[in-house]
Each structure stands twice: as C-alpha cells, then as structure tokens.
Design an enzyme around this catalytic site. Structure first.
Site, PDB file in Angstrom:
ATOM      1  N   CYS A  65       0.789  -1.236   0.000  1.00 36.45           N
ATOM      2  CA  CYS A  65       0.000   0.000   0.000  1.00 36.45           C
ATOM      3  C   CYS A  65       0.825   1.293   0.000  1.00 36.45           C
ATOM      4  O   CYS A  65       0.425   2.250  -0.670  1.00 36.45           O
ATOM      5  CB  CYS A  65      -1.050  -0.007   1.101  1.00 36.45           C
ATOM      6  SG  CYS A  65      -0.415  -0.223   2.760  1.00 36.45           S
ATOM      7  N   ARG A  91      10.072  -9.159   4.919  1.00 38.08           N
ATOM      8  CA  ARG A  91      10.163  -8.704   6.312  1.00 38.08           C
ATOM      9  C   ARG A  91      11.203  -9.550   7.018  1.00 38.08           C
ATOM     10  O   ARG A  91      11.154 -10.777   6.940  1.00 38.08           O
ATOM     11  CB  ARG A  91       8.819  -8.870   7.029  1.00 38.08           C
ATOM     12  CG  ARG A  91       7.738  -8.064   6.364  1.00 38.08           C
ATOM     13  CD  ARG A  91       6.423  -8.110   7.109  1.00 38.08           C
ATOM     14  NE  ARG A  91       5.490  -7.246   6.391  1.00 38.08           N
ATOM     15  CZ  ARG A  91       4.243  -7.000   6.751  1.00 38.08           C
ATOM     16  NH1 ARG A  91       3.774  -7.538   7.846  1.00 38.08           N
ATOM     17  NH2 ARG A  91       3.475  -6.201   6.038  1.00 38.08           N
ATOM     18  N   GLU A  98      12.186 -11.435   9.726  1.00 33.17           N
ATOM     19  CA  GLU A  98      11.466 -12.009  10.873  1.00 33.17           C
ATOM     20  C   GLU A  98      12.398 -12.546  11.948  1.00 33.17           C
ATOM     21  O   GLU A  98      11.989 -12.798  13.064  1.00 33.17           O
ATOM     22  CB  GLU A  98      10.542 -13.139  10.428  1.00 33.17           C
ATOM     23  CG  GLU A  98       9.348 -12.703   9.596  1.00 33.17           C
ATOM     24  CD  GLU A  98       8.233 -12.065  10.432  1.00 33.17           C
ATOM     25  OE1 GLU A  98       8.380 -11.959  11.659  1.00 33.17           O
ATOM     26  OE2 GLU A  98       7.233 -11.661   9.833  1.00 33.17           O
ATOM     27  N   ARG A 113       5.209 -18.216   8.335  1.00 34.19           N
ATOM     28  CA  ARG A 113       5.902 -17.067   8.903  1.00 34.19           C
ATOM     29  C   ARG A 113       7.261 -16.972   8.235  1.00 34.19           C
ATOM     30  O   ARG A 113       8.198 -17.667   8.597  1.00 34.19           O
ATOM     31  CB  ARG A 113       6.039 -17.195  10.410  1.00 34.19           C
ATOM     32  CG  ARG A 113       6.446 -15.886  11.006  1.00 34.19           C
ATOM     33  CD  ARG A 113       6.231 -15.798  12.474  1.00 34.19           C
ATOM     34  NE  ARG A 113       6.521 -14.428  12.861  1.00 34.19           N
ATOM     35  CZ  ARG A 113       5.598 -13.576  13.204  1.00 34.19           C
ATOM     36  NH1 ARG A 113       4.349 -13.926  13.244  1.00 34.19           N
ATOM     37  NH2 ARG A 113       5.944 -12.353  13.543  1.00 34.19           N
ATOM     38  N   GLU A 142      -2.501  -7.085  -2.598  1.00 34.74           N
ATOM     39  CA  GLU A 142      -2.998  -6.069  -1.686  1.00 34.74           C
ATOM     40  C   GLU A 142      -3.948  -5.115  -2.384  1.00 34.74           C
ATOM     41  O   GLU A 142      -3.530  -4.263  -3.157  1.00 34.74           O
ATOM     42  CB  GLU A 142      -1.867  -5.280  -0.999  1.00 34.74           C
ATOM     43  CG  GLU A 142      -2.490  -4.346   0.039  1.00 34.74           C
ATOM     44  CD  GLU A 142      -1.546  -3.675   1.015  1.00 34.74           C
ATOM     45  OE1 GLU A 142      -0.372  -4.068   1.107  1.00 34.74           O
ATOM     46  OE2 GLU A 142      -2.013  -2.749   1.683  1.00 34.74           O
ATOM     47  N   ASP A 153      -8.808  -8.874  11.654  1.00 34.08           N
ATOM     48  CA  ASP A 153      -7.970 -10.010  11.273  1.00 34.08           C
ATOM     49  C   ASP A 153      -8.862 -11.205  10.988  1.00 34.08           C
ATOM     50  O   ASP A 153      -9.860 -11.423  11.673  1.00 34.08           O
ATOM     51  CB  ASP A 153      -7.006 -10.381  12.412  1.00 34.08           C
ATOM     52  CG  ASP A 153      -5.674  -9.648  12.295  1.00 34.08           C
ATOM     53  OD1 ASP A 153      -5.531  -8.813  11.373  1.00 34.08           O
ATOM     54  OD2 ASP A 153      -4.793  -9.906  13.138  1.00 34.08           O
ATOM     55  N   GLU A 185      -3.340 -15.722  11.689  1.00 37.35           N
ATOM     56  CA  GLU A 185      -3.908 -14.610  10.927  1.00 37.35           C
ATOM     57  C   GLU A 185      -3.567 -14.883   9.472  1.00 37.35           C
ATOM     58  O   GLU A 185      -2.402 -14.938   9.109  1.00 37.35           O
ATOM     59  CB  GLU A 185      -3.294 -13.286  11.369  1.00 37.35           C
ATOM     60  CG  GLU A 185      -3.884 -12.103  10.609  1.00 37.35           C
ATOM     61  CD  GLU A 185      -2.888 -11.007  10.250  1.00 37.35           C
ATOM     62  OE1 GLU A 185      -1.963 -10.749  11.027  1.00 37.35           O
ATOM     63  OE2 GLU A 185      -3.059 -10.432   9.157  1.00 37.35           O
ATOM     64  N   ASN A 215      -6.063  -9.796   6.421  1.00 41.46           N
ATOM     65  CA  ASN A 215      -6.582  -8.682   7.207  1.00 41.46           C
ATOM     66  C   ASN A 215      -7.341  -7.703   6.324  1.00 41.46           C
ATOM     67  O   ASN A 215      -7.299  -7.796   5.094  1.00 41.46           O
ATOM     68  CB  ASN A 215      -5.470  -7.987   8.017  1.00 41.46           C
ATOM     69  CG  ASN A 215      -4.429  -7.319   7.144  1.00 41.46           C
ATOM     70  OD1 ASN A 215      -4.661  -7.007   5.979  1.00 41.46           O
ATOM     71  ND2 ASN A 215      -3.258  -7.101   7.701  1.00 41.46           N
ATOM     72  N   CYS A 269      -6.951  -0.763   3.181  1.00 45.09           N
ATOM     73  CA  CYS A 269      -6.313  -1.809   2.392  1.00 45.09           C
ATOM     74  C   CYS A 269      -6.580  -3.155   3.050  1.00 45.09           C
ATOM     75  O   CYS A 269      -7.053  -3.223   4.186  1.00 45.09           O
ATOM     76  CB  CYS A 269      -4.809  -1.565   2.285  1.00 45.09           C
ATOM     77  SG  CYS A 269      -3.956  -1.674   3.855  1.00 45.09           S
ATOM     78  N   ARG A 271      -0.211 -17.646   3.380  1.00 49.73           N
ATOM     79  CA  ARG A 271      -1.085 -17.842   4.541  1.00 49.73           C
ATOM     80  C   ARG A 271      -2.362 -18.598   4.151  1.00 49.73           C
ATOM     81  O   ARG A 271      -2.778 -19.506   4.856  1.00 49.73           O
ATOM     82  CB  ARG A 271      -1.442 -16.492   5.167  1.00 49.73           C
ATOM     83  CG  ARG A 271      -0.251 -15.756   5.776  1.00 49.73           C
ATOM     84  CD  ARG A 271      -0.036 -16.207   7.200  1.00 49.73           C
ATOM     85  NE  ARG A 271       1.201 -15.683   7.756  1.00 49.73           N
ATOM     86  CZ  ARG A 271       1.279 -14.767   8.743  1.00 49.73           C
ATOM     87  NH1 ARG A 271       0.177 -14.262   9.256  1.00 49.73           N
ATOM     88  NH2 ARG A 271       2.440 -14.383   9.209  1.00 49.73           N
TER      89      ARG A 271
END
Ligand code: SER
Ligand code: ZN
Length: 499
Positions: A300, A330, A332, A341, A349, A412, A430, A433, A458, A465
């Site tokens: 976003c 990311r 992690e 994860r 998105e 979520d 999750e 979202n 967004c 996931r």
C-alpha cells in the site's frame, strides 16, 4: 508547561551603538505580542550579539516559536532604520517543564536533550542548538516523544487488543500434520537459498496460484477492483510518510545501490573475485552507497505514493486497485516458521480510496466475498476479530483499538491450525486482514477529491497464509479437498523425479 529560554541572535554588525533602538523594539514586542505569561524579561547586547531570556507559562506560546517571530520583528525594525539584519538565531540553554498524564514506569531518554522526571513532572534541558533545529520543529516533537514513550511503557506487556466479530462452525480437519514439513518431505517445497524464503516446486506453486485466482475471481474482480503493477523498491521518503520508518526499522530489507556502474571503479572487486573466488566484502563496502530505500514491506505505501498530491475526480470514486506484483519482505529473525511465517511472501494487496460511506459499504461487501471464499470454496474453520490496527503498529504506536463505533480499524481473519493442537487453546493463524484507515494516509500523501473528505484502506491477501491454512485443515491429497477448490485446482502438476 513552563519554558525558560536563553537564546542569542547574531546581527550583521555591531549593535552596541544602537542599543537604545534595540531596547525599544524589544519593549514594543513585549507590549504588543507578549504579556505577563510570556515575555522577554532580560536581554543584553555584546558586539553583534543579542542575548535574550524568554519565559512562558503558556503551552500555546512556546518561546522557541516566539524566537522566530522576534527575529523577524528585529530584522524588520532595525533593517529599516540602520540596515542591520539578523544573521542567525540559536539557543544557548533551554529548560522546559511539563506534566505527564501518568508516572513513567522506567527511565526515559531521548536524543538532543537531558530529560529528568520526578513523579509526573518532566524537566527537559536542551543546550546549544542552531536555527535549523528551532525552525524544523524538533523541540515540539521531542516533547511529544517523551509523552509517547511513557504512554508506550503502559502498553508493553499488555495483551493485544482482540475482540471476536464472527466465528464459523467447527470443521473436522482431515489431518493434523504441519503441511510445510510434509511438503518438504515430499519434495514439493525447499527452504530457499537464504533464510526465511522458500522455493516452491510445481505442486506448491500451483497451490499458491490457485489461491491467487480465487482471490481475483471470487473477491476482487466481482467488486470492480483493477490491477496496478507497483515497484518493489520503496524509497525512505514514502516510509517516512506512512510511519513505517519509525515503526519497524529492524524489519526491512534495505537496498544499497552501487556508487557507480563504471567498470573502472569495480575493477579491483572483479580482480579480487577472479583470484580468490570469494566475495571481496571490504571492496564491496567501498563500492556501495548507504541504503536510501528498502524492499516492499507492504504494497500500500507505494500505491499511496502513486496518488500523492493528486485530486481524484469524484466519478472515479471509490478508487479500487490491487497490486499482486511486489513481493513483501520482512526480516522475521527468530519468528520464522514454515510457509506461514516467512521473510518473503506473495500477497495481493487491494487498496481503496473513497468517501467514508463508500468505504464502510465496501468493507461489508469485501467481508461478504471473503466469507464466500472461506466458507464455500476453501471450507475453512475460521473467525474474524477486531485487532490493534496494523497502521498503528507499523507506525510504531502500540495503542489499543479505541472502543469507538469501529468505523476505522483492522479486522484479522484467523484460522485454526490443527497441527498446533486444541482449537480452543492453540494460537490461530492470521491469514488475512482488512482495514479502514480513515484519513491518515490520504492526508499524509495529500490525496484529494472535489469538495468531499477522503478515507482509505487496504486488505492483505497473503497467498502463503491462505495456502498454509487450507493445507493444515484439508491436507495434501486432492481427493479430500472441497469441490469449490477443486474447480480451481483439479489435479496437481506432475513431480520432477530425482534419482
Ligand atoms: N498493509 C497491510 C499490512 O501490512 C495490509 O497488507 O498488513
Ligand atoms: Zn496496506
């Protein structure tokens, strides 16, 4: 609040001889703009320097902002009469006293100041700072930062805000294994060449792509969303606007550009590589610039950048777009697990910009479409809950969701992972979202329309996931998959056999 400021102004020439005029201007300033609660109560002249002492007990008139006003008035008056101007201003010593709402739980410190706290009373000491420092408003932000840090101390360790909205019926899982481990065993998947990333073989890739087609065909296209293709690399100024830069600097993958593409400049690096057959790290360091961007963290921010400073025609509202090109990265570290994860993930998105009414209506429609997918196509056991909005967390704020009418905020979508154990005791994943952000980002990026107020939001559709949740509940055997899903992936591609 109480402010006690010792400042100086440097003039273009000696002002000792015009001391009387200086005094007069200051007395005038005191009379006209200042009053008992704020004034210049002491001043002195030394060659081309004017030393001032200003105090104020009004939180609305902070001496550091008054200082700029004083500079302008002195420049105007003395310029007219004596052709003398103020070169620069600066702060020698500054003491600010203010009260906190709550007592800090531990010590607070911030850059550029010495902070002492006694109960709820804060004393902040600043020394020797220049005009730029005053002009750029650092001081107000420093005061806010102390308050924010104390606020934050109260949220640390508190359980996250979570309120159930809806829960599906229980569904009997076909197995209780960890799908990642099984896929690795079967050779569908391999841990990527760097940590937290995966290489998806044909079967696993087909699963991710089936999820993508479902999201496009069953959710986004029916609602009128259009595809955009965004860039993966996000310059820091975009993250400064969204707050990501102060929120998660430890989670970005930073991008360093070469200092030059000139082969000459890289010659030593090339030679060393040829001789040693290793990466000459020291030489590499010399040839890279300090990062000024990072790899996409969420799509976003760059989508907002596309609309930055623009006025959207009312007839184009609500703007409904999605990106499925930029891959999110990311860092992690310790948190990695399986394909759910990861440090690198594939996500669609959707971003929406419109009036408040349009977006609240869209949220209902999105939820309805998502429900259709998770109930009728993937046949999942899942639930929805209000949680701490991601845009607060990603902006480094850990506030609880205010209990307002739930107009803005994050929902979520969480699913039960049978391999984690009991459905009532284990942590659900999750897997999606949905947020309505309000005007935070449209304001930050100065996005407008005629007359009306804009809101934005967004939703993150993480393909890994969705896949992780589906496989954890439905297993790896297509014969156990729900018919709705089989329409998208009837049979898995053939394997590559290894000998
Ligand atoms: N930007 C949102 C997030 O980071 C949705 O993708 O979660
Ligand atoms: Zn987003």
């Amino acid at each position: 609040m109480k402010f006690d400021l010792e400042a100086y102004l440097t003039f273009s020439s000696n002002i000792v001889n015009i001391r009387k005029d200086v005094d007069e201007v200051i007395q005038n300033i005191n009379k006209k703009i200042f009053n008992d609660k704020k004034k210049i109560d002491k001043w002195d002249v030394d060659k081309n320097l004017l030393h001032l002492h200003i105090f104020s007990t009004l939180s609305s008139s902070r001496p550091h902002s008054l200082l700029l006003q004083i500079k302008n008035m002195l420049s105007r008056e003395l310029g007219r009469k004596h052709h003398i101007g103020v070169r620069e201003i600066g702060i020698k010593k500054y003491r600010i006293d203010f009260e906190l709402e709550k007592k800090p739980l531990k010590k607070v410190s911030i850059p550029f100041a010495d902070v002492r706290i006694d109960g709820k009373l804060v004393t902040m000491y600043i020394h020797d700072v220049d005009e730029d420092f005053v002009r750029k408003n650092y001081i107000d932000r420093m005061i806010n930062l102390v308050r924010e840090k104390v606020e934050q101390q109260y949220y640390e360790g508190k359980t996250e805000f979570w309120r159930l909205i809806w829960r599906s019926e229980e569904k009997k899982p076909v197995w209780s294994k960890d799908p990642t481990e099984e896929m690795i065993r079967l050779g569908w998947l391999k841990q990527g060449p760097t940590k937290g990333k995966w290489f998806y073989g044909p079967k696993a890739a087909a699963l991710l792509r089936a999820m993508e087609m479902i999201a496009l065909n069953e959710v986004l296209h029916p609602l009128g969303f259009q595809e955009v293709v965004s860039s993966h690399i996000v310059p820091f100024d975009i993250w400064l606007k969204t707050g990501h830069l102060e929120g998660m600097p430890g989670e970005f993958y930073y991008v360093a550009e070469p200092c030059s593409r000139d082969v000459e400049k890289w010659q030593r690096f090339i030679d060393l590589t040829k001789i040693t057959k290793e990466v000459p790290m020291e030489e590499l360091k010399n040839n890279l610039s300090i990062p000024s961007a990072g790899i996409c963290y969420a799509q976003c921010p760059v989508i907002y950048w596309f609309f930055k400073g623009r006025t959207i025609a009312e007839k184009s509202l609500p703007v409904l777009v999605y990106d499925r090109t930029a891959i999110s990265n990311r860092y992690e570290s310790g948190g990695r697990h399986g394909i759910e994860r990861v440090d690198e993930f594939h996500r669609i998105e959707p971003v929406y910009i419109g009036t408040k009414e349009q977006l609240l209506d869209l949220r209902d429609k999105l939820i309805e479409r998502y429900k259709h997918v998770f109930n009728n196509i993937l046949d999942l056991e899942w639930r929805m809950a209000w949680v701490t909005p991601w845009y607060m967390q990603q902006a480094g704020k850990n506030m609880e969701k205010q209990e307002e009418e739930q107009e803005t905020g994050t929902i979520d979508f969480e699913a039960y992972l049978p391999y984690r154990g009991d459905r009532d005791k284990s942590e659900w994943l999750e897997f999606q979202n949905l947020s309505i952000i309000g005007d935070k980002y449209v304001k930050a990026f100065n996005i407008k329309t005629q007359k009306k107020e804009l809101w934005s939001g967004c939703s993150g559709i993480g393909l890994e996931r969705w896949t992780a949740v589906f496989l954890a509940q439905k297993g790896l055997k297509p014969e156990y998959w729900p018919d709705g899903f089989k329409k998208y992936l009837e049979k898995l591609p053939r394997d590559i056999k290894f000998l």
